[in-house]
Enzyme design. Sequence first.
Site, PDB file in Angstrom:
ATOM      1  N   CYS A 184       0.938  -1.312  -0.598  1.00  0.00           N
ATOM      2  CA  CYS A 184      -0.527   0.243   0.033  1.00  0.00           C
ATOM      3  C   CYS A 184       0.744   1.444   0.223  1.00  0.00           C
ATOM      4  CB  CYS A 184      -1.006  -0.174   1.465  1.00  0.00           C
ATOM      5  SG  CYS A 184      -2.074  -1.298   1.171  1.00  0.00           S
ATOM      6  N   ARG A 243      -5.903   4.351  -2.615  1.00  0.00           N
ATOM      7  CA  ARG A 243      -6.698   2.911  -2.443  1.00  0.00           C
ATOM      8  C   ARG A 243      -7.129   2.968  -0.550  1.00  0.00           C
ATOM      9  NH1 ARG A 243      -2.324  -2.093  -3.014  1.00  0.00           N
ATOM     10  NH2 ARG A 243      -3.887  -3.337  -2.679  1.00  0.00           N
TER      11      ARG A 243
END
Length: 334
Positions: free
Chosen positions: A231, A277
């Site tokens: 991430c 995200r």
Amino acid sequence: MDITIPTKNTATDESSGMAPATDAPPAVTPRAAPIDARDVTTPSWREMGLAIWHSFRANPIFWLGIAALAIPTLLDLASRGWGTDAAAHAPIVFATAIWIFARSARQAAAAAVPPPAWRAVLLLAPLLLLYAASRITGLLEVRGLAAYLSIIAVLYAVGGVPVLKVLWFPILYSIFLIPIPETFIDVGTQPIKLAISKTVVGLLSALGYPVATSGVSIYIGQFELLIAAACAGLNSLISLTAIGSFYVYLRHNASWRYTLILVMAIFPIAVFANFIRVLMLVLLTYYGGEAVAQGFLHEFAGLFMFVVAVLMIFLIDRIVGALLYRFGSRTEAA
């Protein structure tokens, strides 16, 4: 009044040596047929194969050495390294890199100027020692890098610096076949993970959500989320750089200026895409629970933001191309 009409002198003026004037129309040079740029820059598959075959016949030992280095290393990378998130792009890079090398084979063979043998040996010997040591110790990433540099040294031994200049793009492009060690990924992504975590928490806190952060962990409601290396944007950064570089090669003939602009734009795009995200996953966890956020929607969010990032690269290319065209038009007008 008598009017005298001068007559044309058909005889050659002996004093001047000039040819007699005639009424015949001037000769017109036939216009050459337009040349398709694809015929010049893109050889056929047969021509690419012949160029590779002739190069192999001229230097069979060097090419057998490349095969001995590349084949076992690529097999090990494919089985152990290309299955990770950090090297998911490697199979695509491998297929396209072969095509680019084959496409440039004829031009590279024509430009070959082999260097003195002692230079090639001096460059290749330490790299082969590094390859042997990494193979014994089992360091796959180091072995891949040693094989990569050794192949470059072999190309230098076959054709010298001119061949490296012709093949500069596929050589640099092939570096994406080597996965980055996990240690480097953890160290390199730590500052990015912290920045994304603080930014997401700051934004959601300003919107009234019960959210807090501690390091790379985010707490929202009764849930805790840990920002992993995936991430942080490094994996997306590598994949986007590989895809973007190939896009520049196809669209702009491997222009180093466009490549530099693209690489400079990819880093903020990858970080921003992963920020969105993480924000989406935090909100999914808050409203739908951990099972929803960690299931299909988790993978879908990553894929969706990757597609958005690729489209942003195309958009930036359009904008930069338009700006350069307008700037060039103004420069010519001035």
